[in-house]
Design a protein around this motif. Sequence first.
Motif, PDB file in Angstrom:
ATOM      1  N   GLU A  65       0.824  -1.203   0.000  1.00 12.56           N
ATOM      2  CA  GLU A  65       0.000   0.000   0.000  1.00 12.56           C
ATOM      3  C   GLU A  65       0.862   1.258   0.000  1.00 12.56           C
ATOM      4  OE1 GLU A  65      -2.970  -0.167   3.072  1.00 12.56           O
ATOM      5  OE2 GLU A  65      -3.575  -2.184   2.485  1.00 12.56           O
ATOM      6  N   ASP A  66       2.159   1.093   0.214  1.00 12.90           N
ATOM      7  CA  ASP A  66       3.109   2.202   0.210  1.00 12.90           C
ATOM      8  C   ASP A  66       3.333   2.632  -1.249  1.00 12.90           C
ATOM      9  OD1 ASP A  66       5.493   3.697   0.034  1.00 12.90           O
ATOM     10  OD2 ASP A  66       6.313   2.761   1.845  1.00 12.90           O
ATOM     11  N   GLN A  67       2.903   3.830  -1.582  1.00 15.60           N
ATOM     12  CA  GLN A  67       2.962   4.289  -2.968  1.00 15.60           C
ATOM     13  C   GLN A  67       4.396   4.405  -3.493  1.00 15.60           C
ATOM     14  OE1 GLN A  67       0.407   4.573  -5.179  1.00 15.60           O
ATOM     15  NE2 GLN A  67      -0.656   3.564  -3.489  1.00 15.60           N
ATOM     16  N   GLN A  68       5.315   4.827  -2.642  1.00 12.68           N
ATOM     17  CA  GLN A  68       6.709   4.931  -3.083  1.00 12.68           C
ATOM     18  C   GLN A  68       7.279   3.545  -3.366  1.00 12.68           C
ATOM     19  OE1 GLN A  68       8.571   7.749  -3.849  1.00 12.68           O
ATOM     20  NE2 GLN A  68       9.885   6.156  -4.736  1.00 12.68           N
ATOM     21  N   ALA A  69       6.997   2.598  -2.491  1.00 19.81           N
ATOM     22  CA  ALA A  69       7.469   1.227  -2.708  1.00 19.81           C
ATOM     23  C   ALA A  69       6.834   0.649  -3.968  1.00 19.81           C
ATOM     24  CB  ALA A  69       7.149   0.355  -1.495  1.00 19.81           C
ATOM     25  N   LYS A  70       5.549   0.928  -4.169  1.00 18.44           N
ATOM     26  CA  LYS A  70       4.841   0.445  -5.361  1.00 18.44           C
ATOM     27  C   LYS A  70       5.538   0.958  -6.625  1.00 18.44           C
ATOM     28  CE  LYS A  70       0.353   0.295  -5.185  1.00 18.44           C
ATOM     29  NZ  LYS A  70      -0.050  -1.092  -5.274  1.00 18.44           N
ATOM     30  N   GLN A  71       5.849   2.263  -6.648  1.00 17.52           N
ATOM     31  CA  GLN A  71       6.531   2.842  -7.809  1.00 17.52           C
ATOM     32  C   GLN A  71       7.909   2.231  -8.000  1.00 17.52           C
ATOM     33  OE1 GLN A  71       6.433   7.051  -6.959  1.00 17.52           O
ATOM     34  NE2 GLN A  71       4.606   7.352  -8.233  1.00 17.52           N
ATOM     35  N   ASP A  72       8.628   2.030  -6.898  1.00 21.13           N
ATOM     36  CA  ASP A  72       9.966   1.438  -6.977  1.00 21.13           C
ATOM     37  C   ASP A  72       9.900   0.022  -7.545  1.00 21.13           C
ATOM     38  OD1 ASP A  72      11.056   3.750  -5.908  1.00 21.13           O
ATOM     39  OD2 ASP A  72      11.235   2.928  -3.872  1.00 21.13           O
ATOM     40  N   PHE A  73       8.977  -0.774  -7.047  1.00 25.27           N
ATOM     41  CA  PHE A  73       8.828  -2.150  -7.542  1.00 25.27           C
ATOM     42  C   PHE A  73       8.459  -2.167  -9.030  1.00 25.27           C
ATOM     43  CE2 PHE A  73       7.574  -3.457  -2.993  1.00 25.27           C
ATOM     44  CZ  PHE A  73       8.877  -3.828  -2.680  1.00 25.27           C
ATOM     45  N   GLN A  74       7.553  -1.279  -9.413  1.00 25.88           N
ATOM     46  CA  GLN A  74       7.134  -1.226 -10.814  1.00 25.88           C
ATOM     47  C   GLN A  74       8.290  -0.796 -11.718  1.00 25.88           C
ATOM     48  OE1 GLN A  74       3.764   1.410 -10.370  1.00 25.88           O
ATOM     49  NE2 GLN A  74       2.313  -0.299 -10.265  1.00 25.88           N
ATOM     50  N   GLN A  75       9.082   0.166 -11.261  1.00 21.76           N
ATOM     51  CA  GLN A  75      10.217   0.633 -12.061  1.00 21.76           C
ATOM     52  C   GLN A  75      11.263  -0.464 -12.189  1.00 21.76           C
ATOM     53  OE1 GLN A  75      10.613   3.594 -13.821  1.00 21.76           O
ATOM     54  NE2 GLN A  75      12.285   2.395 -14.666  1.00 21.76           N
ATOM     55  N   LEU A  76      11.543  -1.151 -11.106  1.00 22.45           N
ATOM     56  CA  LEU A  76      12.507  -2.251 -11.155  1.00 22.45           C
ATOM     57  C   LEU A  76      12.022  -3.367 -12.089  1.00 22.45           C
ATOM     58  CD1 LEU A  76      13.522  -2.360  -7.394  1.00 22.45           C
ATOM     59  CD2 LEU A  76      15.017  -1.759  -9.329  1.00 22.45           C
ATOM     60  N   ALA A  77      10.736  -3.669 -12.015  1.00 25.42           N
ATOM     61  CA  ALA A  77      10.175  -4.700 -12.899  1.00 25.42           C
ATOM     62  C   ALA A  77      10.298  -4.263 -14.355  1.00 25.42           C
ATOM     63  CB  ALA A  77       8.716  -4.971 -12.533  1.00 25.42           C
ATOM     64  N   GLN A  78      10.047  -2.997 -14.631  1.00 23.57           N
ATOM     65  CA  GLN A  78      10.181  -2.482 -16.005  1.00 23.57           C
ATOM     66  C   GLN A  78      11.624  -2.583 -16.480  1.00 23.57           C
ATOM     67  OE1 GLN A  78       7.677  -1.397 -18.166  1.00 23.57           O
ATOM     68  NE2 GLN A  78       9.369  -1.589 -19.585  1.00 23.57           N
ATOM     69  N   ASN A  79      12.561  -2.262 -15.598  1.00 24.96           N
ATOM     70  CA  ASN A  79      13.977  -2.381 -15.958  1.00 24.96           C
ATOM     71  C   ASN A  79      14.330  -3.827 -16.305  1.00 24.96           C
ATOM     72  OD1 ASN A  79      14.283   0.346 -15.445  1.00 24.96           O
ATOM     73  ND2 ASN A  79      15.296   0.062 -13.480  1.00 24.96           N
ATOM     74  N   LEU A  80      13.817  -4.764 -15.525  1.00 23.84           N
ATOM     75  CA  LEU A  80      14.077  -6.173 -15.807  1.00 23.84           C
ATOM     76  C   LEU A  80      13.412  -6.605 -17.110  1.00 23.84           C
ATOM     77  CD1 LEU A  80      13.836  -7.825 -12.271  1.00 23.84           C
ATOM     78  CD2 LEU A  80      15.880  -7.467 -13.664  1.00 23.84           C
ATOM     79  N   ASP A  81      12.210  -6.114 -17.365  1.00 24.11           N
ATOM     80  CA  ASP A  81      11.531  -6.428 -18.629  1.00 24.11           C
ATOM     81  C   ASP A  81      12.347  -5.915 -19.822  1.00 24.11           C
ATOM     82  OD1 ASP A  81       9.475  -7.668 -17.255  1.00 24.11           O
ATOM     83  OD2 ASP A  81       8.102  -5.954 -17.411  1.00 24.11           O
ATOM     84  N   ASN A  82      12.920  -4.722 -19.672  1.00 22.79           N
ATOM     85  CA  ASN A  82      13.764  -4.172 -20.733  1.00 22.79           C
ATOM     86  C   ASN A  82      15.021  -5.017 -20.920  1.00 22.79           C
ATOM     87  OD1 ASN A  82      11.934  -2.090 -21.116  1.00 22.79           O
ATOM     88  ND2 ASN A  82      13.086  -0.624 -19.892  1.00 22.79           N
ATOM     89  N   ALA A  83      15.618  -5.450 -19.815  1.00 25.47           N
ATOM     90  CA  ALA A  83      16.802  -6.308 -19.895  1.00 25.47           C
ATOM     91  C   ALA A  83      16.445  -7.619 -20.583  1.00 25.47           C
ATOM     92  CB  ALA A  83      17.364  -6.565 -18.500  1.00 25.47           C
ATOM     93  N   TYR A  84      15.281  -8.165 -20.270  1.00 22.20           N
ATOM     94  CA  TYR A  84      14.839  -9.408 -20.895  1.00 22.20           C
ATOM     95  C   TYR A  84      14.710  -9.226 -22.408  1.00 22.20           C
ATOM     96  CZ  TYR A  84      12.135 -13.482 -22.165  1.00 22.20           C
ATOM     97  OH  TYR A  84      11.724 -14.641 -22.778  1.00 22.20           O
ATOM     98  N   GLN A  85      14.113  -8.133 -22.822  1.00 24.70           N
ATOM     99  CA  GLN A  85      13.937  -7.883 -24.252  1.00 24.70           C
ATOM    100  C   GLN A  85      15.287  -7.762 -24.963  1.00 24.70           C
ATOM    101  OE1 GLN A  85      11.413  -4.423 -24.416  1.00 24.70           O
ATOM    102  NE2 GLN A  85       9.589  -5.575 -23.830  1.00 24.70           N
ATOM    103  N   THR A  86      16.245  -7.121 -24.311  1.00 25.27           N
ATOM    104  CA  THR A  86      17.586  -7.005 -24.879  1.00 25.27           C
ATOM    105  C   THR A  86      18.224  -8.377 -25.031  1.00 25.27           C
ATOM    106  OG1 THR A  86      17.880  -4.806 -23.926  1.00 25.27           O
ATOM    107  CG2 THR A  86      19.885  -6.006 -24.530  1.00 25.27           C
ATOM    108  N   LEU A  87      18.102  -9.200 -23.995  1.00 30.50           N
ATOM    109  CA  LEU A  87      18.675 -10.543 -24.052  1.00 30.50           C
ATOM    110  C   LEU A  87      17.954 -11.416 -25.072  1.00 30.50           C
ATOM    111  CD1 LEU A  87      19.404 -11.276 -20.299  1.00 30.50           C
ATOM    112  CD2 LEU A  87      21.058 -10.823 -22.114  1.00 30.50           C
ATOM    113  N   GLU A  88      16.665 -11.222 -25.226  1.00 31.16           N
ATOM    114  CA  GLU A  88      15.906 -11.993 -26.209  1.00 31.16           C
ATOM    115  C   GLU A  88      16.423 -11.699 -27.618  1.00 31.16           C
ATOM    116  OE1 GLU A  88      13.467 -14.569 -28.055  1.00 31.16           O
ATOM    117  OE2 GLU A  88      13.747 -14.421 -25.902  1.00 31.16           O
ATOM    118  N   LYS A  89      16.677 -10.430 -27.896  1.00 32.13           N
ATOM    119  CA  LYS A  89      17.231 -10.062 -29.201  1.00 32.13           C
ATOM    120  C   LYS A  89      18.609 -10.696 -29.388  1.00 32.13           C
ATOM    121  CE  LYS A  89      14.793  -5.679 -29.375  1.00 32.13           C
ATOM    122  NZ  LYS A  89      14.921  -4.230 -29.208  1.00 32.13           N
ATOM    123  N   ARG A  90      19.414 -10.658 -28.347  1.00 32.69           N
ATOM    124  CA  ARG A  90      20.752 -11.248 -28.433  1.00 32.69           C
ATOM    125  C   ARG A  90      20.657 -12.757 -28.629  1.00 32.69           C
ATOM    126  NH1 ARG A  90      25.588 -10.708 -30.354  1.00 32.69           N
ATOM    127  NH2 ARG A  90      27.047 -12.020 -29.251  1.00 32.69           N
TER     128      ARG A  90
END
Length: 67
Positions: free
Chosen positions: A29-54
């Motif tokens: 319910e902590d909005q800052q933690a929610k944003q942090d988790f979402q941003q980290l997940a997005q970063n990992l999703d981007n890393a996954y897409q980069t690795l998928e291309k590789r």
Amino acid sequence: MTVATQMQQVMSGIQSASASLKNFALQTEDQQAKQDFQQLAQNLDNAYQTLEKRNQFIQSQEPQYKQ
């Protein structure tokens, strides 16, 4: 262990970590933690897409890595 196998393991780990972070974001319910988790997940999703291309490039260049 082939490069393709190692890449698949890393990519699976990234997907798992991203899913966990998205779950944490939904559970908190902590909005800052929610944003942090979402941003980290997005970063990992981007890393996954980069690795998928590789991974696709590796498989196109090295037929022995095709699974």
